[in-house]
Design an enzyme around this catalytic site. Structure first.
Site, PDB file in Angstrom:
ATOM      1  N   ASP A 262      16.190  34.026  24.389  1.00 16.01           N
ATOM      2  CA  ASP A 262      17.205  34.142  23.301  1.00 16.01           C
ATOM      3  C   ASP A 262      18.389  34.906  23.541  1.00 16.01           C
ATOM      4  O   ASP A 262      18.112  36.107  23.658  1.00 16.01           O
ATOM      5  CB  ASP A 262      16.271  34.436  21.967  1.00 16.01           C
ATOM      6  CG  ASP A 262      17.256  34.372  20.682  1.00 16.01           C
ATOM      7  OD1 ASP A 262      18.505  34.571  20.993  1.00 16.01           O
ATOM      8  OD2 ASP A 262      16.813  34.021  19.854  1.00 16.01           O
TER       9      ASP A 262
ATOM     10  N   ARG B  74      22.486  10.746  14.375  1.00 20.17           N
ATOM     11  CA  ARG B  74      21.131  11.706  14.697  1.00 20.17           C
ATOM     12  C   ARG B  74      20.706  11.748  16.235  1.00 20.17           C
ATOM     13  O   ARG B  74      20.063  12.791  16.701  1.00 20.17           O
ATOM     14  CB  ARG B  74      20.134  11.110  13.927  1.00 20.17           C
ATOM     15  CG  ARG B  74      18.682  12.019  14.045  1.00 20.17           C
ATOM     16  CD  ARG B  74      17.527  11.922  12.923  1.00 20.17           C
ATOM     17  NE  ARG B  74      17.425  10.500  12.364  1.00 20.17           N
ATOM     18  CZ  ARG B  74      16.666   9.586  12.990  1.00 20.17           C
ATOM     19  NH1 ARG B  74      16.142  10.054  14.231  1.00 20.17           N
ATOM     20  NH2 ARG B  74      16.550   8.506  12.517  1.00 20.17           N
TER      21      ARG B  74
ATOM     22  N   LYS C   2      26.089  32.974  15.370  1.00 20.75           N
ATOM     23  CA  LYS C   2      26.785  34.444  15.763  1.00 20.75           C
ATOM     24  C   LYS C   2      27.974  34.367  16.707  1.00 20.75           C
ATOM     25  O   LYS C   2      28.906  33.804  16.145  1.00 20.75           O
ATOM     26  CB  LYS C   2      25.485  35.051  16.286  1.00 20.75           C
ATOM     27  CG  LYS C   2      24.233  35.077  15.575  1.00 20.75           C
ATOM     28  CD  LYS C   2      24.195  35.385  14.187  1.00 20.75           C
ATOM     29  CE  LYS C   2      22.979  35.005  13.365  1.00 20.75           C
ATOM     30  NZ  LYS C   2      21.689  35.216  14.043  1.00 20.75           N
TER      31      LYS C   2
ATOM     32  N   TYR D  43      13.460  38.312  16.416  1.00 20.98           N
ATOM     33  CA  TYR D  43      14.296  37.875  15.258  1.00 20.98           C
ATOM     34  C   TYR D  43      13.264  37.554  14.078  1.00 20.98           C
ATOM     35  O   TYR D  43      12.290  36.798  14.543  1.00 20.98           O
ATOM     36  CB  TYR D  43      15.276  36.738  15.457  1.00 20.98           C
ATOM     37  CG  TYR D  43      15.970  36.194  14.205  1.00 20.98           C
ATOM     38  CD1 TYR D  43      17.120  36.820  13.650  1.00 20.98           C
ATOM     39  CD2 TYR D  43      15.675  35.009  13.617  1.00 20.98           C
ATOM     40  CE1 TYR D  43      17.706  36.507  12.722  1.00 20.98           C
ATOM     41  CE2 TYR D  43      16.420  34.736  12.520  1.00 20.98           C
ATOM     42  CZ  TYR D  43      17.274  35.123  11.957  1.00 20.98           C
ATOM     43  OH  TYR D  43      17.850  34.784  10.753  1.00 20.98           O
TER      44      TYR D  43
END
Ligand SMILES: *Cc1c(COP(=O)(O)O)cnc(C)c1O
Length: 421
Positions: free
Chosen positions: A210, A76, A235, A129
């Site tokens: 972004d 983690r 993406k 988005y």
């Protein structure tokens, strides 16, 4: 100075030359040319003193000494595959540091939580988005953080006026450029000026961009004054529609507080996804360049078609327009995202989408296969019809992500589908 070999005879190598080796030593893994998948949750310490030292550094009790490694503790916190993929992704944006996440939304949400506090205002571009829109419009206000929105045509003074009217401390500026699905460009340098104007010696207002649509190949926000770059690595960076991941990049001093929140919230990615991302990064440049070249051909075809009303593509902005000037200043290429309006409104758009044979009807973007969808009733259906119309998301608008198929075949498919639209 990089800790990895990134030059020959003093000459720096290009990122695409480093994607197959940077950050990994074959001697770590029996000489394996490719990094294995370190599918482990925990790591064995050489001795108790070393384990204690790893924790001192991981918890920020002290900085690592010169040449002292950041020890591996638990997946983690860190993992070899994740760290190698982070080191490689950082090269493209020229960033000092990178943190990978379980999704683009995990990267965005963890960044906002790390830096925003109750009472803050967050300046956000519009359209955003859908997930980011929902987070800033509906979730953050429940924590006392209010959004102030602005579109691509909003002048700098008007953004300042809206911030003044909202009151409160500006906590962060978050923009998405080009905007989805219209390809509207937001001026990053202008947003950096706004962030600087609201910064004080005690509180630096960060500008986060972004960069999912054009980056990292065709837009480098850090070069234009951005502090942080965000990605949905699902993406173009992943590029094969087979993983979900996200990333934050920037100076180590700004990424480190986000990484601490990642550890607390558990929004990290896993070794296998990081390994898939390494595979993807090796072909990132050839994929994005080829996809952009094909998109240019497809956009020209669509613009000349009698059943197409209008085409939004960065390679077709009119010379001399403010958006074209901004494109010249800010972007290094047009990318491979197109949206276009089909005559006949929603029925026309649906007939086209239902008739496609090669292009797949699906959301997401940036993959090897071409994908098409209907923003008004799919990705952008959470916004009201009025909001969508105002943002240019009209009933006849179709979004197309151009993949690696031969452009002639894409045109063949779009042509036969447009006949039926
Ligand atoms: C897809 C996308 C996101 C969200 O990323 P996930 O990986 O799906 O969580 C954020 N921003 C943009 C611009 C996107 O296209």
């Amino acid at each position: 100075m990089s800790k990895w070999k990134d030059r020959i005879g003093g000459k720096p190598l290009h990122p695409e030359s480093l994607m197959m080796s940077y950050g990994y030593k074959p001697e770590w893994s029996e000489g394996a040319a490719k990094s294995p998948i370190f599918q482990t949750s925990t790591f064995v310490f050489p001795d108790a003193e070393a384990g204690a030292a790893f924790f001192e550094i991981a918890t920020g009790k002290r900085d690592p000494g010169a040449g002292e490694p950041r020890g591996l503790i638990y997946s983690r916190l860190n993992n070899p595959d994740v760290e190698i993929a982070e080191d490689r992704l950082a090269l493209w944006d020229g960033a000092e540091d990178c943190a990978l996440f379980g999704s683009g939304m995990a990267a965005i949400a963890t960044t906002l939580l790390a830096y925003l506090r109750p009472g803050d205002v967050v300046a956000v571009s519009h359209p955003l988005y859908g997930g980011t829109h929902h987070l800033t419009e509906s979730v953050l206000p429940q924590f006392g953080i209010r959004p102030v929105t602005f579109g691509c045509a909003c002048p700098e003074e008007e953004i300042e006026a809206r911030l003044a009217a909202a009151g409160g401390r500006l906590g962060m500026v978050l923009v998405e450029t080009p905007a989805n699905p219209t390809n509207d460009l937001i001026d990053i340098a202008c947003c950096a000026r706004i962030a600087a104007r609201h910064s004080t010696p005690e509180h630096k207002v960060l500008l986060a961009v972004d960069n999912t649509f054009l980056g990292p190949l065709f837009q480098r926000p850090l070069d234009h004054g951005a502090d942080l770059v965000l990605y949905s690595a699902t993406k173009y960076i992943g590029g094969h529609s087979d993983l979900i991941a996200g990333a934050v990049l920037g100076p180590a001093s700004l990424v480190e507080p986000i990484r601490k929140f990642r550890t607390l919230l558990g929004t990290q990615t896993d070794p296998y996804t990081a390994w898939l991302l390494m595979r993807s990064l090796e072909t990132l440049k050839v994929r994005m360049e080829r996809q952009a070249a094909s998109a240019g051909v497809v956009a020209d075809y669509l613009a000349a078609h009698p059943k197409v009303e209008r085409v939004n593509y960065l390679g077709r902005l009119s010379e001399g327009s403010p958006q074209h000037d901004l494109y010249r200043r800010q972007c290094l290429g047009s990318g491979a995202m197109i949206s276009f309006e089909v005559k006949g409104g929603v029925e026309g758009a649906y007939r086209l989408l239902n008739a496609l044979q090669l292009v797949k009807l699906a959301v997401s973007l940036g993959s090897t296969e071409s994908l098409a969808e209907h923003p008004a009733t799919m990705t952008h259906s959470e916004a009201t019809a009025e909001e969508n119309l105002a943002a240019g998301v009209t009933p006849g608008l179709v979004r197309l992500s151009v993949g690696l198929e031969h452009p002639d075949d894409l045109i063949l498919d779009l042509g036969q589908a447009l006949e039926k639209a």
